[in-house]
Design an enzyme around this catalytic site. Structure first.
Site, PDB file in Angstrom:
ATOM      1  N   LYS A 299       0.851  -1.184   0.000  1.00  0.00           N
ATOM      2  CA  LYS A 299       0.000   0.000   0.000  1.00  0.00           C
ATOM      3  C   LYS A 299       0.894   1.244   0.000  1.00  0.00           C
ATOM      4  O   LYS A 299       1.877   1.302   0.741  1.00  0.00           O
ATOM      5  CB  LYS A 299      -0.882  -0.027   1.257  1.00  0.00           C
ATOM      6  N   GLU A 385     -19.500  -6.772   9.387  1.00  0.00           N
ATOM      7  CA  GLU A 385     -20.545  -6.091  10.158  1.00  0.00           C
ATOM      8  C   GLU A 385     -21.603  -7.073  10.661  1.00  0.00           C
ATOM      9  O   GLU A 385     -22.108  -6.942  11.776  1.00  0.00           O
ATOM     10  CB  GLU A 385     -21.203  -5.002   9.311  1.00  0.00           C
ATOM     11  N   ARG A 413     -25.559  -3.487   6.040  1.00  0.00           N
ATOM     12  CA  ARG A 413     -25.205  -4.853   5.672  1.00  0.00           C
ATOM     13  C   ARG A 413     -25.628  -5.853   6.745  1.00  0.00           C
ATOM     14  O   ARG A 413     -25.799  -7.030   6.472  1.00  0.00           O
ATOM     15  CB  ARG A 413     -23.696  -4.924   5.440  1.00  0.00           C
TER      16      ARG A 413
HETATM   17  C1  LIG Z   1     -18.847  -3.192   4.221  1.00  0.00           C
HETATM   18  C2  LIG Z   1     -17.722  -2.222   4.423  1.00  0.00           C
HETATM   19  N1  LIG Z   1     -17.219  -2.044   5.660  1.00  0.00           N
HETATM   20  C3  LIG Z   1     -16.204  -1.169   5.856  1.00  0.00           C
HETATM   21  C4  LIG Z   1     -15.678  -0.474   4.813  1.00  0.00           C
HETATM   22  C5  LIG Z   1     -14.598   0.566   5.053  1.00  0.00           C
HETATM   23  N2  LIG Z   1     -13.370   0.211   4.328  1.00  0.00           N
HETATM   24  C6  LIG Z   1     -13.032   0.787   3.165  1.00  0.00           C
HETATM   25  S1  LIG Z   1     -11.614   0.212   2.538  1.00  0.00           S
HETATM   26  C7  LIG Z   1     -11.398  -0.813   3.846  1.00  0.00           C
HETATM   27  C8  LIG Z   1     -10.189  -1.673   3.904  1.00  0.00           C
HETATM   28  C9  LIG Z   1     -10.071  -2.530   2.704  1.00  0.00           C
HETATM   29  O1  LIG Z   1      -8.899  -3.261   2.796  1.00  0.00           O
HETATM   30  P1  LIG Z   1      -8.413  -4.102   1.560  1.00  0.00           P
HETATM   31  O2  LIG Z   1      -9.559  -4.849   0.983  1.00  0.00           O
HETATM   32  O3  LIG Z   1      -7.237  -4.893   1.977  1.00  0.00           O
HETATM   33  O4  LIG Z   1      -8.020  -3.014   0.498  1.00  0.00           O
HETATM   34  P2  LIG Z   1      -6.772  -2.001   0.511  1.00  0.00           P
HETATM   35  O5  LIG Z   1      -7.286  -0.701   1.054  1.00  0.00           O
HETATM   36  O6  LIG Z   1      -5.708  -2.583   1.367  1.00  0.00           O
HETATM   37  O7  LIG Z   1      -6.391  -1.908  -0.909  1.00  0.00           O
HETATM   38  C10 LIG Z   1     -12.442  -0.692   4.760  1.00  0.00           C
HETATM   39  C11 LIG Z   1     -12.550  -1.425   6.031  1.00  0.00           C
HETATM   40  C12 LIG Z   1     -16.239  -0.688   3.549  1.00  0.00           C
HETATM   41  N3  LIG Z   1     -15.816  -0.027   2.467  1.00  0.00           N
HETATM   42  N4  LIG Z   1     -17.244  -1.564   3.383  1.00  0.00           N
END
Ligand SMILES: Cc1ncc(C[n+]2csc(CCOP(=O)(O)OP(=O)(O)O)c2C)c(N)n1
Length: 652
Positions: A299, A385, A413
């Protein structure tokens, strides 16, 4: 991992970056004649352009920087937009937007009228599926893949790109379970950067780390041989097959293989010399089983300030490209998130049964601070969630005092869990619902518009909305004290009004509002933080001769029936105000008034809510004005309603 990513051109940090090759890319097809070296150069320029653009807009930079090479490789290898690339969450899609005809508008990202910060179907044919909530890509991708089968396009490819964080959500497993058994032609790219927003948690994350460390990166030769074994139409055949067999014996099958996927990886996601041939081989496989390509990325890759920061620049304000320093908003009042976090810590200090749950959002919900204070009483369950809610229900059933802190939009969700596991069983789970109402730059997918409607209809639920941050402190105390049924406090994104905070939260009488100002002709019953605007509107109305009462409802459920009836009986007009969809608080008030016959006698009733449409990203002030929930709109609504009334009276 590539140790030395191509250095940014010096011009890249001194102004608009110099991007001669990227300038030749209008659409992804333009990439397809480039050599690997040229694609590497495009990637370097694309990274510089992404950094420069986000430095002027703010946004999700870290995730986008981590997939620059992957984005270039996917568009170079697959025939997008006929082949579909589906980005999970969609917050990493800025480089994708730049390559897919939206470069001209990239500096409008997340601004009113500009590009969305996520993928969006209406924005481009290269966004086959819109996202922002996580872990939907494999399900959607499988839908596209099956549709290709049914529509007679077996040659089209579908690629779902999902992060290791997003892999912690139930939906991802439901989709893999289905895809593995169907043997559909689907490619899942697992973009493993060992980061969610915060460091990822849970057994799956630990498993991926083990998987990564137990296997060295596949070299090109190994990859070819591995794929040759599976898809024996070329490459290096028999000898390599034997080599692969031995490799498989050593490392054993992966979880993904057990689920019916063909696992390939891990592959260095920043090395186009590896990514391109692997993707081509995966693309050309004439096998129908789904494939999981495990790609390792970093990242924030290629931008030192992002790589060095704890959150890898997951979400940034505007920043200085050279120093990485982000523009700081002038210090203002504390945010609702911080006030909630402090109030919960205070409750937890008094009551050792108070525990807190977050679904992968420790920073966003303020529970990171709670966790530092009470590490054993705070649970980050991952992006999960649904599980968070039912887990909280179990804790509540055993007498603990769980606060389940989830943004309004993400609680959607877990709705069945709220209904079935919490409300029907009358379990005292306390929902701390941050980001209620409109949220600004994140737009419609992140707006907390529906919680009053979806919680207000549940029997037994206590639903509160503070009108300022001091009220939030009282409501946290109130929620902690409600031991016999579920409760929720919904509060907005951003700063409070700067009011003095109480030493200690008071337990409020359930279902009681308060009168803020007495008047005689018009009554405004406000729920939540539109209250100051309601008071401003009352000033203006009073000045125009319409003496106005203003009340703070505090509770959306149960509503204060005595207060509502009194306002209805003693005023010509009653207006409710809430920053939420129709079908919530105003509807409950109207329902009560109708059954009491109080709408039969000429009372002018106006429920002010969000409009019946999704509200696009823009600054919060612009959004509020645009949806007609500011003081001006309140005054206008009253004047229009009363003017109609006065005309009618004259006519009669
Ligand atoms: C259902 C839901 N819960 C929480 C989030 C908040 N959220 C956005 S990005 C993220 C982390 C995602 O991590 P990853 O899939 O590893 O992607 P990266 O940012 O590392 O590329 C979270 C928790 C979301 N988008 N959707």
């Amino acid at each position: 991992m590539t140790e030395n990513p191509k250095k940014l051109d010096s011009k890249a940090v001194a102004g608009r970056p110099d991007t001669p090759l990227l300038d030749r890319v209008r659409v992804p097809a333009d990439l397809r004649n480039f050599s690997t070296e040229q694609l590497e150069q495009v990637a370097a320029e694309l990274r510089a352009e992404t950094i420069d653009a986000v430095s002027t807009t703010g946004g999700h930079l870290g995730a986008s920087l981590g997939v620059v090479e992957l984005t270039v490789a996917l568009h170079a290898v697959f025939e997008t937009p006929v082949d579909k690339v589906i980005w999970d969450v969609g917050h990493q899609a800025y480089p994708h937007k730049i390559l897919t005809g939206r470069r001209e508008r990239i500096r409008t990202l997340r601004q009113g009228g500009g590009l969305s910060g996520f993928t969006r179907r209406s924005e481009s044919e290269y966004d086959p599926f819109g996202a922002a909530h996580s872990s939907t890509s494999i399900s959607a991708g499988l839908g596209f893949a099956v549709a290709n089968e049914l529509n007679g396009h077996p040659d089209r490819h579908v690629v779902a790109v999902i992060g290791d964080g997003a892999m912690s959500a139930g939906m991802a497993y439901e989709a893999m379970n289905n895809a593995g058994a169907r043997r559909s032609r689907l490619i899942v790219v697992l973009n493993d950067n060992e980061m969610s927003i915060a460091p990822p948690v849970g057994a799956m994350s630990a498993y991926l780390s083990r998987l990564m460390s137990s296997r060295s990166y596949l070299s090109l030769r190994e990859t070819a041989s591995k794929l040759a074994k599976k898809f024996p139409w070329g490459l290096e055949k028999t000898a390599k097959r034997a080599e692969e067999y031995a490799r498989g014996m050593l490392t054993g099958g992966t979880l993904f293989e057990e689920l019916g996927f063909y696992y390939v990886g891990p592959v260095d996601g920043h090395n186009l010399n590896h990514l391109l041939p692997v993707l081509r081989n995966v693309r050309d496989a004439d096998e129908t089983s789904p494939i999981l390509l495990h790609v390792i990325t970093k990242k924030g890759h290629g931008y030192p300030p992002a790589e060095a920061s704890a959150d890898k620049y997951h979400g940034v304000q505007k920043f200085n490209v050279i120093t990485g320093e982000q523009v700081k908003a002038p210090a203002g009042p504390p945010s609702y998130t911080k006030v909630f976090s402090d109030a919960l810590i205070a409750e937890a200090e008094r009551n050792h049964r108070v525990v807190a749950i977050t679904a992968a959002m420790p920073n966003g919900t303020g529970l990171d601070r709670f966790a530092r204070k009470f590490p054993n009483r705070c649970f980050d369950v991952g992006i999960a969630e649904q599980h968070a809610v039912t887990f909280a229900a179990g804790l509540a059933a055993e007498g603990l005092v769980p606060f389940c802190a989830i943004y309004s939009t993400f609680l959607q969700r877990a709705y069945d869990q709220v209904v079935h596991d919490v409300a029907i069983q009358g379990l005292p789970v306390r929902f701390a619902i941050d980001r209620a109402g409109l949220v600004g730059a994140d737009g419609a997918t992140h707006a907390g518009s529906f919680d009053i409607s979806y919680l207000g209809c549940l029997p037994g639920m206590v639903l509160m909305a503070p009108s300022d941050e001091a009220e939030l402190v009282h409501m946290v105390a109130t929620a902690a004290a409600i031991g016999d049924r579920p409760s929720a406090v919904r509060y907005p994104r951003g700063e409070g009004f700067g009011v003095a905070l109480p030493e200690r939260g008071e337990v409020l009488p359930i279902g009681r509002g308060r009168i803020m100002r007495e008047g005689s002709r018009v009554a405004i019953l406000s729920l939540g933080t539109r209250l100051p605007d309601a008071l401003r509107a009352a000033d203006e109305l009073t000045a125009r001769g319409y003496s106005t009462t203003v009340a703070d409802a505090r509770f959306a459920k149960p509503i204060d029936t005595a207060l509502v009836e009194q306002l209805a009986r003693n005023h010509e007009m009653l207006m409710t105000v809430e920053e939420a969809s129709a079908g919530g608080f105003g509807a409950a008030v109207m329902h009560h008034l109708a059954w009491r016959g109080l709408l039969d006698g000429g009372l002018r009733f106006r429920p002010m809510t969000l409009p019946d449409r999704f509200v696009d990203h823009a600054s919060p002030t612009v959004q509020i004005a645009e949806v007609g929930l500011d003081a001006k709109a309140m005054v206008r609504t009253v004047l229009e309603a009363l003017a109609v009334g006065e005309r009618e009276i004259v006519r009669r």
